[in-house]
Design a protein around this motif. Structure first.
Motif, mmCIF file in Angstrom:
data_model
loop_
_atom_site.group_PDB
_atom_site.id
_atom_site.type_symbol
_atom_site.label_atom_id
_atom_site.label_comp_id
_atom_site.label_asym_id
_atom_site.label_seq_id
_atom_site.Cartn_x
_atom_site.Cartn_y
_atom_site.Cartn_z
ATOM 1 N N GLY A 298 -8.373 -85.631 -11.484
ATOM 2 C CA GLY A 298 -7.228 -85.743 -10.585
ATOM 3 C C GLY A 298 -7.285 -86.922 -9.642
ATOM 4 O O GLY A 298 -6.633 -86.899 -8.585
ATOM 5 N N ALA A 299 -8.050 -87.956 -9.992
ATOM 6 C CA ALA A 299 -8.128 -89.137 -9.132
ATOM 7 C C ALA A 299 -6.760 -89.807 -9.023
ATOM 8 O O ALA A 299 -6.010 -89.872 -10.001
ATOM 9 C CB ALA A 299 -9.156 -90.117 -9.682
ATOM 10 N N TYR B 103 -2.784 -77.571 -6.824
ATOM 11 C CA TYR B 103 -1.703 -77.009 -7.634
ATOM 12 C C TYR B 103 -1.798 -77.465 -9.093
ATOM 13 O O TYR B 103 -0.828 -77.358 -9.839
ATOM 14 C CB TYR B 103 -0.351 -77.399 -7.030
ATOM 15 C CG TYR B 103 -0.195 -76.938 -5.605
ATOM 16 C CD1 TYR B 103 0.353 -75.691 -5.311
ATOM 17 C CD2 TYR B 103 -0.627 -77.731 -4.545
ATOM 18 C CE1 TYR B 103 0.471 -75.254 -4.008
ATOM 19 C CE2 TYR B 103 -0.511 -77.294 -3.235
ATOM 20 C CZ TYR B 103 0.037 -76.063 -2.972
ATOM 21 O OH TYR B 103 0.156 -75.620 -1.669
ATOM 22 N N ASP B 104 -2.941 -77.955 -9.491
ATOM 23 C CA ASP B 104 -3.162 -78.475 -10.838
ATOM 24 C C ASP B 104 -3.506 -77.327 -11.786
ATOM 25 O O ASP B 104 -4.601 -76.767 -11.723
ATOM 26 C CB ASP B 104 -4.297 -79.505 -10.791
ATOM 27 C CG ASP B 104 -4.617 -80.089 -12.152
ATOM 28 O OD1 ASP B 104 -3.865 -79.824 -13.107
ATOM 29 O OD2 ASP B 104 -5.625 -80.816 -12.253
ATOM 30 N N PRO C 56 -7.646 -75.674 -12.550
ATOM 31 C CA PRO C 56 -7.439 -74.800 -11.393
ATOM 32 C C PRO C 56 -8.744 -74.492 -10.662
ATOM 33 O O PRO C 56 -9.826 -74.556 -11.238
ATOM 34 C CB PRO C 56 -6.856 -73.532 -12.022
ATOM 35 C CG PRO C 56 -7.413 -73.522 -13.412
ATOM 36 C CD PRO C 56 -7.508 -74.959 -13.836
ATOM 37 N N ILE C 57 -8.606 -74.173 -9.401
ATOM 38 C CA ILE C 57 -9.735 -73.676 -8.616
ATOM 39 C C ILE C 57 -9.601 -72.161 -8.552
ATOM 40 O O ILE C 57 -8.647 -71.613 -8.010
ATOM 41 C CB ILE C 57 -9.744 -74.274 -7.193
ATOM 42 C CG1 ILE C 57 -9.755 -75.804 -7.262
ATOM 43 C CG2 ILE C 57 -10.946 -73.763 -6.419
ATOM 44 C CD1 ILE C 57 -10.926 -76.387 -8.021
ATOM 45 N N TRP C 58 -10.582 -71.480 -9.166
ATOM 46 C CA TRP C 58 -10.573 -70.019 -9.213
ATOM 47 C C TRP C 58 -11.189 -69.459 -7.938
ATOM 48 O O TRP C 58 -12.026 -70.081 -7.296
ATOM 49 C CB TRP C 58 -11.364 -69.516 -10.421
ATOM 50 C CG TRP C 58 -10.960 -70.131 -11.722
ATOM 51 C CD1 TRP C 58 -11.640 -71.069 -12.428
ATOM 52 C CD2 TRP C 58 -9.769 -69.853 -12.467
ATOM 53 N NE1 TRP C 58 -10.955 -71.403 -13.575
ATOM 54 C CE2 TRP C 58 -9.800 -70.674 -13.626
ATOM 55 C CE3 TRP C 58 -8.687 -69.001 -12.281
ATOM 56 C CZ2 TRP C 58 -8.803 -70.662 -14.580
ATOM 57 C CZ3 TRP C 58 -7.681 -68.988 -13.230
ATOM 58 C CH2 TRP C 58 -7.742 -69.803 -14.359
ATOM 59 N N THR C 59 -10.790 -68.247 -7.591
ATOM 60 C CA THR C 59 -11.362 -67.588 -6.429
ATOM 61 C C THR C 59 -11.086 -66.093 -6.530
ATOM 62 O O THR C 59 -10.424 -65.629 -7.462
ATOM 63 C CB THR C 59 -10.779 -68.153 -5.126
ATOM 64 O OG1 THR C 59 -11.520 -67.655 -3.999
ATOM 65 C CG2 THR C 59 -9.305 -67.786 -4.946
#
Length: 440
Positions: free
Chosen positions: A276-277, A310-311, A315-318
């Motif tokens: 995502g740079a 929001y990618d 995604p960033i899981w949690t």
């Protein structure tokens, strides 16, 4: 179908269209075991880590810092993950248990929590290398041709598969992920010198006078604390180091300086694997101070932040806590519930108050006639009527008394709260005389 299941199915569909190089990386990640070192307090975060380890600190409205290396592993295709804990680990353990139990043991996938257990002696972890050494039997049992060693306290998005490809193609014994940092900041990092092939030829841990990069005298080439080892090689070096009485048993101070003289240590540039740079912005943050922590959260309130949460492709899981939607009530003159340029999480209730340039975590309640600007408010905080808040970090569970002003008069704040070098006010329940964490 759950969100996680949908993501897994999407990844499987993508794999059916993989190129040979993609299959090469996929084979590498399948043969990799990760260990995340998540036992540190993070003392530079002051009272924010009085009751939790740094990797357990909340970030970005709904996440914890540990979620970023964990998500990078899952998204990279690494499904055998160990999390080594030590300092006040209960909230970290609870979070990992609740949020990361979706992997299937039948397929040899897991996120194992490894508390400090004195497995090989009567001492707790003495350094980063010792933390891995004391769990060497578990790593051997897990198998894996490669060991990925990660810090659990940085915010970034990275494809570890590309780093593994660098490691394999260079026939390295160890590979270090590296990034350019401002020369003054490099005093807190391990600084590397590399040759034309990016082989590491010199390493200096936290130097008083960092050596600048040959291509840019304003930056230094620094280690990110992310390492890949050939598994057998790592075990040999850990055992050797464990019996060295002069060693600090640390990767930066001991392992790396020793092996670069005798073995092949390769540098991997973060620019080659950052996800995502945007242009020349390669997002990586060490949120190790109150100022850095506040600034990183504030960056997320921008229209287009450098870190894209929001990618859907990465995604960033949690842990997804079941909460009602955020709610804003009242639209009277001088008493309107609203939020602008802010992140507001589930379970929040903004009643007749103004919130701007702020990050509100889950379950925050703001009562009438309050005004928040530049506030990072952690979960389950209650802000009573008429509170004015500027440039502050409010710890989990605080109840802010009616009419209190925070960040308005810093000299007054210094007498009751912690004020950072840049004027960010940290407020915890203990500072307010609220015994959220009861000892007696």
């Amino acid at each position: 179908m759950s969100q996680v299941a949908e993501f897994v199915e999407r990844r499987k569909a993508n794999r059916r269209q993989e190129r040979p190089s993609d299959r090469f990386i996929s084979n590498l990640t399948k043969n990799t075991v990760a260990i995340i070192l998540a036992g540190g307090r993070g003392s530079r975060l002051k009272n924010l880590t009085d009751w939790r380890a740094k990797p357990a600190v909340q970030f970005g409205g709904k996440f914890r810092i540990i979620d970023f290396p964990l998500s990078n592993c899952i998204n990279s295709g690494i499904r055998r993950i160990n999390v080594a804990t030590q300092y006040k680990a209960q909230s970290l353990i609870q979070h990992v248990q609740r949020g990361w139990g979706f992997l299937r043991g039948e397929f040899n996938e897991y996120v194992n929590i490894i508390p400090a257990q004195q497995r090989l002696g009567e001492e707790w972890y003495k350094g980063t290398a010792d933390a891995v050494y004391q769990n060497i039997d578990l790593l051997r049992e897990n198998g894996g041709e490669y060991i990925l060693v990660l810090a659990g306290d940085h915010i970034y998005k990275m494809d570890y598969g590309k780093m593994l490809a660098t490691h394999a193609r260079s026939n390295a014994d160890m590979t270090i992920a590296c990034i350019n940092v401002p020369l003054e900041d490099a005093k807190g990092f391990g600084v590397l010198e590399v040759d034309a092939t990016d082989r590491v030829i010199a390493f200096d841990e936290k130097p008083a006078h960092p050596k600048p990069s040959p291509n840019n005298p304003e930056v230094a080439f620094a280690s990110m604390g992310i390492y890949i080892f050939n598994a057998k090689f790592l075990y040999e070096q850990l055992i050797r180091d464990a019996y060295d009485r002069k060693s600090h048993h640390d990767f930066g101070q001991d392992i790396i300086p020793y092996i670069i003289k005798k073995y092949r240590v390769q540098a991997h540039r973060f620019t080659d694997s950052c996800v995502g740079a945007q242009g020349n912005n390669f997002y990586w943050r060490d949120v190790g101070t109150i100022d850095a922590y506040w600034e990183a959260n504030m960056e997320l309130t921008k229209v287009i932040p450098e870190l894209n949460l929001y990618d859907s492709e990465w995604p960033i899981w949690t842990y997804q806590e079941q909460l009602p939607p955020a709610k804003f009530v009242f639209k009277d003159e001088g008493r309107t519930g609203k939020a602008t340029d802010s992140l507001v999480s589930g379970g929040c209730l903004i009643s007749g108050s103004c919130v701007s340039n702020s990050v509100l975590f889950s379950g925050v309640h703001v009562a009438d006639y309050s005004d928040l600007d530049g506030a990072v408010v952690l979960p389950k905080v209650k802000i009573n009527e008429g509170v004015i808040m500027r440039n502050a970090v409010i710890d989990r569970g605080c109840e802010i008394p009616a009419g209190m002003q925070i960040g308005v008069d810093l000299e007054r704040d210094k007498k009751r709260f912690h004020v950072s070098e840049k004027g960010i006010v940290l407020v915890t329940p203990d500072m307010l005389g609220q015994d959220l964490y009861r000892v007696k």
